[in-house]
Design an enzyme around this catalytic site. Structure first.
Site, mmCIF file in Angstrom:
data_model
loop_
_atom_site.group_PDB
_atom_site.id
_atom_site.type_symbol
_atom_site.label_atom_id
_atom_site.label_comp_id
_atom_site.label_asym_id
_atom_site.label_seq_id
_atom_site.Cartn_x
_atom_site.Cartn_y
_atom_site.Cartn_z
ATOM 1 N N TYR A 9 30.574 52.738 47.351
ATOM 2 C CA TYR A 9 30.969 51.432 46.803
ATOM 3 C C TYR A 9 30.780 50.356 47.878
ATOM 4 O O TYR A 9 30.219 49.289 47.609
ATOM 5 C CB TYR A 9 32.433 51.500 46.355
ATOM 6 C CG TYR A 9 33.066 50.173 45.999
ATOM 7 C CD1 TYR A 9 32.882 49.604 44.741
ATOM 8 C CD2 TYR A 9 33.883 49.494 46.914
ATOM 9 C CE1 TYR A 9 33.485 48.388 44.411
ATOM 10 C CE2 TYR A 9 34.479 48.291 46.596
ATOM 11 C CZ TYR A 9 34.281 47.733 45.347
ATOM 12 O OH TYR A 9 34.875 46.539 45.027
ATOM 13 N N ASN A 45 31.327 39.176 37.988
ATOM 14 C CA ASN A 45 32.560 39.895 38.331
ATOM 15 C C ASN A 45 32.488 41.387 38.008
ATOM 16 O O ASN A 45 33.135 42.193 38.678
ATOM 17 C CB ASN A 45 33.723 39.227 37.561
ATOM 18 C CG ASN A 45 34.954 40.093 37.524
ATOM 19 O OD1 ASN A 45 35.708 40.158 38.485
ATOM 20 N ND2 ASN A 45 35.150 40.813 36.408
ATOM 21 N N GLY A 60 41.509 42.936 34.410
ATOM 22 C CA GLY A 60 41.470 42.760 35.860
ATOM 23 C C GLY A 60 41.131 41.339 36.295
ATOM 24 O O GLY A 60 41.581 40.357 35.699
ATOM 25 N N ILE A 61 40.327 41.243 37.339
ATOM 26 C CA ILE A 61 40.012 39.928 37.922
ATOM 27 C C ILE A 61 39.189 39.083 36.941
ATOM 28 O O ILE A 61 39.313 37.860 36.896
ATOM 29 C CB ILE A 61 39.262 40.095 39.269
ATOM 30 C CG1 ILE A 61 40.105 40.921 40.258
ATOM 31 C CG2 ILE A 61 38.935 38.741 39.888
ATOM 32 C CD1 ILE A 61 39.370 41.320 41.542
ATOM 33 N N ASP A 80 45.455 43.772 42.646
ATOM 34 C CA ASP A 80 46.279 44.616 41.779
ATOM 35 C C ASP A 80 45.672 44.768 40.369
ATOM 36 O O ASP A 80 46.118 44.128 39.418
ATOM 37 C CB ASP A 80 47.681 43.997 41.699
ATOM 38 C CG ASP A 80 48.694 45.006 41.186
ATOM 39 O OD1 ASP A 80 48.328 46.172 40.971
ATOM 40 O OD2 ASP A 80 49.859 44.600 41.001
ATOM 41 N N PRO A 87 37.132 39.975 48.545
ATOM 42 C CA PRO A 87 38.574 40.259 48.475
ATOM 43 C C PRO A 87 38.959 41.552 49.181
ATOM 44 O O PRO A 87 38.155 42.479 49.311
ATOM 45 C CB PRO A 87 38.844 40.418 46.963
ATOM 46 C CG PRO A 87 37.599 39.986 46.264
ATOM 47 C CD PRO A 87 36.488 40.150 47.245
ATOM 48 N N LYS A 129 28.479 46.924 47.830
ATOM 49 C CA LYS A 129 29.013 45.574 48.017
ATOM 50 C C LYS A 129 28.355 44.879 49.217
ATOM 51 O O LYS A 129 28.272 43.653 49.258
ATOM 52 C CB LYS A 129 30.544 45.629 48.154
ATOM 53 C CG LYS A 129 31.242 46.021 46.843
ATOM 54 C CD LYS A 129 30.999 44.970 45.748
ATOM 55 C CE LYS A 129 31.741 45.266 44.468
ATOM 56 N NZ LYS A 129 31.595 44.205 43.448
HETATM 57 N N1 NAP Z 1 40.476 45.409 42.637
HETATM 58 C C1 NAP Z 1 40.117 45.284 43.917
HETATM 59 O O1 NAP Z 1 40.856 45.694 44.835
HETATM 60 C C2 NAP Z 1 38.823 44.613 44.297
HETATM 61 C C3 NAP Z 1 38.612 44.280 45.644
HETATM 62 C C4 NAP Z 1 37.400 43.692 46.015
HETATM 63 C C5 NAP Z 1 36.444 43.407 45.063
HETATM 64 N N2 NAP Z 1 36.679 43.738 43.746
HETATM 65 C C6 NAP Z 1 35.608 43.455 42.784
HETATM 66 O O2 NAP Z 1 36.093 42.565 41.789
HETATM 67 C C7 NAP Z 1 35.419 42.808 40.552
HETATM 68 C C8 NAP Z 1 36.435 43.028 39.442
HETATM 69 O O3 NAP Z 1 37.204 44.183 39.783
HETATM 70 P P1 NAP Z 1 38.589 44.569 39.084
HETATM 71 O O4 NAP Z 1 39.503 44.943 40.165
HETATM 72 O O5 NAP Z 1 38.980 43.550 38.090
HETATM 73 O O6 NAP Z 1 38.141 45.937 38.365
HETATM 74 P P2 NAP Z 1 38.537 46.568 36.951
HETATM 75 O O7 NAP Z 1 39.920 46.211 36.603
HETATM 76 O O8 NAP Z 1 38.141 48.002 37.073
HETATM 77 O O9 NAP Z 1 37.537 45.816 35.949
HETATM 78 C C9 NAP Z 1 36.159 45.984 36.059
HETATM 79 C C10 NAP Z 1 35.488 45.176 34.969
HETATM 80 O O10 NAP Z 1 34.063 45.345 35.090
HETATM 81 C C11 NAP Z 1 33.576 45.732 33.817
HETATM 82 N N3 NAP Z 1 32.322 46.479 33.901
HETATM 83 C C12 NAP Z 1 32.065 47.648 34.546
HETATM 84 N N4 NAP Z 1 30.776 48.008 34.353
HETATM 85 C C13 NAP Z 1 30.215 47.047 33.563
HETATM 86 C C14 NAP Z 1 28.922 46.846 33.024
HETATM 87 N N5 NAP Z 1 27.912 47.713 33.223
HETATM 88 N N6 NAP Z 1 28.699 45.730 32.280
HETATM 89 C C15 NAP Z 1 29.681 44.829 32.057
HETATM 90 N N7 NAP Z 1 30.935 44.977 32.513
HETATM 91 C C16 NAP Z 1 31.189 46.076 33.264
HETATM 92 C C17 NAP Z 1 34.701 46.545 33.196
HETATM 93 O O11 NAP Z 1 34.488 46.673 31.808
HETATM 94 P P3 NAP Z 1 35.015 47.953 30.922
HETATM 95 O O12 NAP Z 1 36.414 47.605 30.505
HETATM 96 O O13 NAP Z 1 34.039 48.044 29.821
HETATM 97 O O14 NAP Z 1 34.993 49.156 31.848
HETATM 98 C C18 NAP Z 1 35.871 45.666 33.567
HETATM 99 O O15 NAP Z 1 35.961 44.557 32.722
HETATM 100 C C19 NAP Z 1 34.514 44.014 40.810
HETATM 101 O O16 NAP Z 1 33.206 43.585 41.099
HETATM 102 C C20 NAP Z 1 35.147 44.668 42.015
HETATM 103 O O17 NAP Z 1 34.237 45.474 42.733
HETATM 104 C C21 NAP Z 1 37.838 44.325 43.340
#
Ligand code: NAP
Length: 246
Positions: free
Chosen positions: A150, A84, A17-18, A184, A180, A154
């Site tokens: 959630y 992140n 992801g991000i 995706d 954000p 945040k």
């Molecule tokens: N996608 C969106 O639309 C969006 C929008 C706004 C903000 N965000 C924020 O952006 C950030 C990244 O989101 P994403 O979309 O990339 O999500 P994602 O694809 O679900 O990836 C989440 C990442 O966080 C890791 N993680 C979860 N719990 C953890 C823990 N206890 N210790 C260490 N790593 C952990 C996951 O690791 P594992 O692989 O081990 O699960 C994964 O690498 C998040 O903070 C999210 O809330 C996302």
């Protein structure tokens, strides 16, 4: 001096992801070294190969204080901390069967971020101040009831960002909050909206931080919603209140 080029960064949740996009964009932007951290260190293999010696994999669960403290003790060259890692359970506040999802989200999104900042703050100070990037969400500014707990976690990250910014101002640390809209990744897979590519988001964030920005809206939807929130916050709240949990 650049906050990115030539600097040593640490990214949490870097395996997909991000987070993965941050590592790739840090490489493109000329970071000297990147600690890519993840709960499963094996999942970082491709990124380490991509980094040709500049990406170092570390096992790190942000909710595990021993692991967080060990990372801070062993890596005292960090000048850019990217918080992140995050989870979204897609539960409502009342519709959820109990409060476990809400607690898990606070544990990872809020306490995980706080754990990392508390552990690395003095290292950043010793390395000239550096920068901290906290991933909040546009849902940290207005609650999306479909993601009610959630959004609350945040909002807590947003408030934490303001408090930490004040406490670390004297040591010259730039503390940036990122808000954000839908990106995706697998987190937003079930969200029926236009989404921005994770690499575009990561690139916009790094550009913003290098320009000294404290509040970063890295995609078209977050820019639009931020403007709407400044104009008529209650109208935005009425709009998001229509997105109820099933
Ligand atoms: N996608 C969106 O639309 C969006 C929008 C706004 C903000 N965000 C924020 O952006 C950030 C990244 O989101 P994403 O979309 O990339 O999500 P994602 O694809 O679900 O990836 C989440 C990442 O966080 C890791 N993680 C979860 N719990 C953890 C823990 N206890 N210790 C260490 N790593 C952990 C996951 O690791 P594992 O692989 O081990 O699960 C994964 O690498 C998040 O903070 C999210 O809330 C996302």
């Amino acid at each position: 001096m650049s906050k990115i080029k030539g600097q040593t960064a640490l990214v949490t949740g870097a395996n997909r992801g991000i987070g993965q996009a941050f590592v790739e964009e840090l490489l493109s932007a000329g970071a000297a070294k990147i600690y890519a951290t993840a709960r499963n260190v094996e999942s970082l293999k491709n990124l380490v190969e991509q980094g040709s010696g500049r990406v170092v994999a570390i096992q790190l669960d942000v909710t595990d204080l021993d692991q967080v403290d060990r990372a801070a003790k062993n890596h005292t060259d960090v000048s850019l901390l990217i918080n992140n890692a995050g989870i979204a359970t897609f539960e409502g506040l009342i519709a959820a069967k109990d409060s476990n999802a809400a607690r898990q989200e606070m544990e990872t999104n809020y306490f995980g971020t706080l754990n990392m900042i508390r552990a690395f703050a003095s290292t950043l100070g010793s390395n000239g101040g550096g920068a901290i990037i906290n991933l909040s969400s546009i849902g940290g500014h207005v609650n999306f009831p479909v993601l009610g707990s959630y959004s609350a976690s945040k909002a807590a990250v947003h408030s934490l960002t303001q408090g930490v910014r004040a406490e670390l101002a004297a040591q010259g640390t730039l503390v940036a909050g990122v808000y954000p809209g839908p990106v995706d990744t697998s987190m937003a897979a079930s969200f029926p909206m236009d989404k921005t590519a994770p690499n575009e988001v990561a690139k916009a964030v790094l550009t913003g931080v290098d320009a000294g920005e404290e509040d970063i809206y890295p995609d078209p939807m977050s820019i639009e919603m931020h403007a709407a929130l400044r104009g008529d916050p209650k109208a935005v709240e009425r709009q998001t209140s229509e997105m109820l949990p099933a």
